[in-house]
Design a protein around this motif. Structure first.
Motif, short mmCIF file in Angstrom:
data_model
loop_
_atom_site.label_atom_id
_atom_site.label_comp_id
_atom_site.label_asym_id
_atom_site.label_seq_id
_atom_site.Cartn_x
_atom_site.Cartn_y
_atom_site.Cartn_z
N VAL A 58 34.48 -2.18 35.65
CA VAL A 58 33.82 -1.77 36.88
C VAL A 58 34.91 -1.43 37.88
O VAL A 58 35.78 -2.24 38.17
N ASP A 59 34.91 -0.21 38.37
CA ASP A 59 35.93 0.23 39.32
C ASP A 59 35.40 0.04 40.74
O ASP A 59 34.27 0.41 41.04
N ARG A 60 36.22 -0.52 41.60
CA ARG A 60 35.83 -0.77 42.98
C ARG A 60 36.57 0.19 43.90
O ARG A 60 37.74 0.48 43.69
N PRO A 61 35.91 0.65 44.95
CA PRO A 61 36.60 1.48 45.94
C PRO A 61 37.54 0.59 46.76
O PRO A 61 37.71 -0.59 46.48
N VAL A 62 38.13 1.15 47.78
CA VAL A 62 39.02 0.40 48.66
C VAL A 62 38.28 -0.83 49.20
O VAL A 62 37.11 -0.77 49.56
N LYS A 63 38.99 -1.95 49.22
CA LYS A 63 38.37 -3.21 49.62
C LYS A 63 37.99 -3.20 51.10
O LYS A 63 38.81 -2.86 51.94
N PRO A 64 36.76 -3.60 51.42
CA PRO A 64 36.38 -3.76 52.82
C PRO A 64 36.98 -5.07 53.36
O PRO A 64 37.70 -5.77 52.65
N ASP A 65 36.66 -5.40 54.60
CA ASP A 65 37.18 -6.66 55.13
C ASP A 65 36.50 -7.84 54.43
O ASP A 65 35.50 -7.67 53.72
N ALA A 66 37.07 -9.01 54.60
CA ALA A 66 36.64 -10.20 53.85
C ALA A 66 35.16 -10.52 54.09
O ALA A 66 34.44 -10.87 53.15
N GLU A 67 34.69 -10.39 55.32
CA GLU A 67 33.30 -10.71 55.61
C GLU A 67 32.35 -9.78 54.87
O GLU A 67 31.34 -10.23 54.31
N ALA A 74 27.07 -11.96 48.13
CA ALA A 74 25.82 -12.68 48.37
C ALA A 74 24.63 -11.78 48.02
O ALA A 74 23.66 -12.23 47.40
N ARG A 75 24.69 -10.50 48.41
CA ARG A 75 23.59 -9.58 48.09
C ARG A 75 23.41 -9.42 46.58
O ARG A 75 22.28 -9.34 46.09
N SER A 76 24.52 -9.38 45.83
CA SER A 76 24.38 -9.23 44.38
C SER A 76 23.73 -10.47 43.76
O SER A 76 22.95 -10.35 42.82
N LEU A 77 24.01 -11.65 44.31
CA LEU A 77 23.33 -12.86 43.82
C LEU A 77 21.85 -12.84 44.21
O LEU A 77 20.99 -13.22 43.42
N LEU A 78 21.57 -12.40 45.43
CA LEU A 78 20.17 -12.34 45.87
C LEU A 78 19.36 -11.38 45.00
O LEU A 78 18.20 -11.65 44.68
N LYS A 79 19.95 -10.28 44.61
CA LYS A 79 19.24 -9.29 43.78
C LYS A 79 18.90 -9.84 42.40
O LYS A 79 18.06 -9.30 41.71
N ALA A 80 19.55 -10.93 42.01
CA ALA A 80 19.32 -11.51 40.68
C ALA A 80 18.06 -12.36 40.62
O ALA A 80 17.67 -12.80 39.54
N THR A 81 17.40 -12.59 41.76
CA THR A 81 16.18 -13.39 41.77
C THR A 81 15.04 -12.59 42.40
O THR A 81 15.28 -11.72 43.22
N LYS A 82 13.83 -12.93 41.99
CA LYS A 82 12.66 -12.21 42.50
C LYS A 82 12.52 -12.40 44.01
O LYS A 82 12.32 -11.44 44.75
N GLU A 83 12.65 -13.65 44.48
CA GLU A 83 12.50 -13.89 45.92
C GLU A 83 13.68 -13.33 46.70
O GLU A 83 13.54 -12.91 47.84
N GLU A 88 17.67 -10.02 53.02
CA GLU A 88 18.86 -9.26 53.40
C GLU A 88 19.81 -10.16 54.17
O GLU A 88 19.39 -11.00 54.96
N VAL A 89 21.10 -9.98 53.92
CA VAL A 89 22.14 -10.74 54.61
C VAL A 89 22.99 -9.76 55.39
O VAL A 89 23.62 -8.88 54.82
N GLU A 90 22.99 -9.91 56.71
CA GLU A 90 23.75 -9.02 57.57
C GLU A 90 24.77 -9.76 58.43
O GLU A 90 25.70 -9.16 58.95
N ASP A 91 24.58 -11.07 58.59
CA ASP A 91 25.40 -11.85 59.51
C ASP A 91 25.58 -13.25 58.93
O ASP A 91 24.74 -13.72 58.16
N LEU A 92 26.65 -13.92 59.32
CA LEU A 92 26.88 -15.28 58.83
C LEU A 92 25.75 -16.23 59.22
O LEU A 92 25.42 -17.15 58.49
N SER A 93 25.12 -15.98 60.35
CA SER A 93 24.03 -16.86 60.79
C SER A 93 22.82 -16.77 59.85
O SER A 93 21.99 -17.67 59.82
#
Length: 177
Positions: A58-67, A74-83, A88-93
């Protein structure tokens, strides 16, 4: 000061994890073994590695910032479950919402938490962290207060450990089946 140096090491670690996690979660041993253990040599993972089966990593483009790397994992883990697909995760809060953490844990251990009946409170956050401490067999030093206050360094470090351990758990689970 020590904290800026530790934070830069954590940022590098987060970006490295983001870069190699798709390879490490692959079901193909060739792809997993093609990913160098760059953290030991200080090298960046090389793009476009060809495996013996002729598959490209799997080739990745230029790395974004750490956050952004953390949110992507986190989004890829969330996509692995029905719920989790509905979340959506947009902020640390956003991680203070127990339903998000439950869905991420359920991606690793299906149906470990029933997020519909779990309250979204500090007790539940602490329960999830305690369960992760047992699951990952490591000490996790965040608690509900870090989630509620959205402590950037504490939560980012927690999510980096969560992402790394998730890769290991998913790889081990896939290899056993």
């Amino acid at each position: 000061e020590v904290f800026p140096v530790l934070w830069s090491v954590a940022n590098y670690d987060i970006k490295y994890c983001w870069c190699v996690c798709p390879d490490m979660m692959s079901s193909s041993p060739d792809i997993i073994l093609a990913t160098p253990l760059a953290f030991m040599t200080g090298e960046e993972p090389s793009p476009n590695v060809q495996t013996s089966a002729g598959q490209a990593r799997v080739d990745r483009p230029v790395k974004p910032d750490a956050e952004d790397c953390l949110f992507s994992m986190a989004r890829s883990l969330l996509k692995a479950t029905k719920e989790g697909c509905k979340m959506e995760v947009e902020d640390l809060s956003d991680f203070a919402d127990c339903k998000i953490l439950c869905a991420m844990v359920n991606a690793l251990v299906p149906e470990m938490f029933t997020s519909e009946v779990m309250l979204s409170d500090r007790w539940t956050l602490n329960l999830i962290v305690k369960c992760l401490t047992t699951l990952f067999q490591t000490e996790i030093s965040v608690d509900s207060q870090d989630f509620v206050e959205a402590d950037e360094i504490g939560l980012s470090s927690f999510l980096a450990v969560f992402s790394k351990c998730s890769c290991l758990v998913m790889t081990a689970r896939d290899w056993r089946s």
